[in-house]
Design a protein around this motif. Structure first.
Motif, mmCIF file in Angstrom:
data_model
loop_
_atom_site.group_PDB
_atom_site.id
_atom_site.type_symbol
_atom_site.label_atom_id
_atom_site.label_comp_id
_atom_site.label_asym_id
_atom_site.label_seq_id
_atom_site.Cartn_x
_atom_site.Cartn_y
_atom_site.Cartn_z
ATOM 1 N N ASP A 1 22.297 11.737 21.250
ATOM 2 C CA ASP A 1 21.662 10.805 20.307
ATOM 3 C C ASP A 1 22.575 10.594 19.113
ATOM 4 O O ASP A 1 23.651 11.169 19.014
ATOM 5 C CB ASP A 1 20.269 11.277 19.897
ATOM 6 C CG ASP A 1 20.287 12.620 19.192
ATOM 7 O OD1 ASP A 1 21.327 12.996 18.620
ATOM 8 O OD2 ASP A 1 19.247 13.279 19.191
ATOM 9 N N SER A 2 22.146 9.760 18.223
ATOM 10 C CA SER A 2 23.007 9.341 17.125
ATOM 11 C C SER A 2 22.784 10.170 15.865
ATOM 12 O O SER A 2 22.628 9.637 14.783
ATOM 13 C CB SER A 2 22.807 7.857 16.851
ATOM 14 O OG SER A 2 21.437 7.598 16.652
ATOM 15 N N ILE B 1 23.036 4.940 13.387
ATOM 16 C CA ILE B 1 23.114 3.779 14.264
ATOM 17 C C ILE B 1 21.950 3.774 15.243
ATOM 18 O O ILE B 1 21.323 4.789 15.472
ATOM 19 C CB ILE B 1 24.442 3.751 15.052
ATOM 20 C CG1 ILE B 1 24.604 5.045 15.858
ATOM 21 C CG2 ILE B 1 25.621 3.543 14.135
ATOM 22 C CD1 ILE B 1 25.818 5.081 16.733
ATOM 23 N N ILE B 2 21.721 2.614 15.824
ATOM 24 C CA ILE B 2 20.675 2.494 16.830
ATOM 25 C C ILE B 2 21.305 2.306 18.204
ATOM 26 O O ILE B 2 21.178 3.150 19.067
ATOM 27 C CB ILE B 2 19.735 1.322 16.498
ATOM 28 C CG1 ILE B 2 19.099 1.544 15.129
ATOM 29 C CG2 ILE B 2 18.674 1.168 17.574
ATOM 30 C CD1 ILE B 2 18.307 0.369 14.617
ATOM 31 N N TYR B 3 22.015 1.186 18.407
ATOM 32 C CA TYR B 3 22.595 0.889 19.712
ATOM 33 C C TYR B 3 24.105 1.039 19.685
ATOM 34 O O TYR B 3 24.746 0.718 18.690
ATOM 35 C CB TYR B 3 22.241 -0.534 20.153
ATOM 36 C CG TYR B 3 20.766 -0.729 20.344
ATOM 37 C CD1 TYR B 3 20.108 -0.085 21.387
ATOM 38 C CD2 TYR B 3 20.034 -1.523 19.487
ATOM 39 C CE1 TYR B 3 18.747 -0.245 21.564
ATOM 40 C CE2 TYR B 3 18.674 -1.695 19.658
ATOM 41 C CZ TYR B 3 18.035 -1.053 20.695
ATOM 42 O OH TYR B 3 16.693 -1.206 20.869
ATOM 43 N N THR B 4 24.652 1.523 20.794
ATOM 44 C CA THR B 4 26.099 1.698 20.904
ATOM 45 C C THR B 4 26.634 0.872 22.067
ATOM 46 O O THR B 4 25.930 0.604 23.031
ATOM 47 C CB THR B 4 26.467 3.168 21.142
ATOM 48 O OG1 THR B 4 25.920 3.592 22.399
ATOM 49 C CG2 THR B 4 25.944 4.056 20.031
ATOM 50 N N CYS C 1 28.759 -0.609 17.116
ATOM 51 C CA CYS C 1 27.376 -0.295 16.786
ATOM 52 C C CYS C 1 26.912 -1.280 15.725
ATOM 53 O O CYS C 1 27.679 -2.120 15.275
ATOM 54 C CB CYS C 1 27.241 1.144 16.292
ATOM 55 S SG CYS C 1 28.003 1.433 14.686
ATOM 56 N N ASP C 2 25.662 -1.178 15.338
ATOM 57 C CA ASP C 2 25.127 -2.091 14.345
ATOM 58 C C ASP C 2 25.748 -1.884 12.963
ATOM 59 O O ASP C 2 25.585 -2.715 12.081
ATOM 60 C CB ASP C 2 23.603 -1.969 14.276
ATOM 61 C CG ASP C 2 23.149 -0.550 13.978
ATOM 62 O OD1 ASP C 2 23.796 0.396 14.453
ATOM 63 O OD2 ASP C 2 22.147 -0.382 13.272
ATOM 64 N N GLN C 3 26.500 -0.802 12.766
ATOM 65 C CA GLN C 3 27.139 -0.524 11.482
ATOM 66 C C GLN C 3 28.600 -0.956 11.413
ATOM 67 O O GLN C 3 29.194 -0.994 10.354
ATOM 68 C CB GLN C 3 27.062 0.975 11.173
ATOM 69 C CG GLN C 3 25.662 1.517 11.082
ATOM 70 C CD GLN C 3 24.920 0.981 9.880
ATOM 71 O OE1 GLN C 3 25.469 0.893 8.796
ATOM 72 N NE2 GLN C 3 23.664 0.608 10.071
ATOM 73 N N THR D 1 20.798 3.591 23.398
ATOM 74 C CA THR D 1 20.301 4.247 22.199
ATOM 75 C C THR D 1 21.005 5.590 22.142
ATOM 76 O O THR D 1 20.643 6.510 22.851
ATOM 77 C CB THR D 1 18.776 4.433 22.252
ATOM 78 O OG1 THR D 1 18.177 3.174 22.509
ATOM 79 C CG2 THR D 1 18.249 4.991 20.955
#
Length: 195
Positions: free
Chosen positions: A102-103, A108-111, A126-128, A86
């Motif tokens: 942090d992001s 984003i959430i997870y990297t 990432c989720d993006q 995270t």
């Protein structure tokens, strides 16, 4: 790895290395990342998972527990690596310490870190889509996202879907990022270095 050993992992947390004509396996509670070759220690790789950050040569194992499971690693030398989760963790195995970022820059959430390019950019999934962070700046506040279409729906521009794996290929005057994406094959991104 840099010594010609073959590393392999499985979904059931087993990791193995083929060296000197034999397989050696061990359980490191891994699920998310590695191996990533350490640039300074021949035959050593970084791994990540439930055990946090792991640095090993297949015989000796060094661990650094993180507040969450690690999701991939990008070694930067001097016993240090970026580890995903995270946000991002910059871990130092020698001092058994880490910094968490942090992001705030990215939605984003997870990297999942892949590598640091020659111009000092940390590239991570990432989720993006495919993200980058300029590690030359203080504070770490310069970055961007090559967006992926949610669900892999065809689009003009951007990535066909989020990258599952990315590799760096350095060329004269530029570098390429070779990526695999779920059910969309291989994508290559050509980057002219920032510096």
């Amino acid at each position: 790895d840099s010594m010609g050993h073959l590393w392999a992992g499985s979904e059931d947390t087993m990791i193995g290395v083929y060296a000197d004509g034999e397989w050696k396996t061990f359980d490191l509670s891994l699920f998310a990342g590695g191996p990533a070759i350490d640039p300074d220690r021949p035959g050593w790789v970084w791994l990540s998972g439930i055990d946090g950050a792991v640095l090993t040569d297949g015989t000796t194992v060094e661990k650094l527990q993180l507040p969450e499971a690690g999701r991939g690693s990008a070694p930067i030398g001097n016993n240090k690596a970026w580890v995903g989760g995270t946000g991002l963790y910059r871990v130092d195995m020698a001092t058994q310490s880490f910094e968490h970022f942090d992001s705030e820059i990215f939605p984003i959430i997870y990297t999942r870190p892949y590598f640091v390019s020659p111009d000092g950019l940390l590239w991570f999934g990432c989720d993006q889509g495919l993200c980058w962070l300029d590690t030359n700046t203080t504070p770490l506040n310069r970055g961007g996202v090559f967006r992926a279409q949610e669900g892999g729906v065809p689009q003009w521009g951007g990535l066909p879907w989020w990258p599952t794996r990315a590799e760096l290929k350095v060329q004269p005057g530029f570098y390429e990022i070779w990526m695999t994406t779920p059910s969309r094959g291989i994508t290559v991104l050509k980057i002219a270095p920032l510096r």
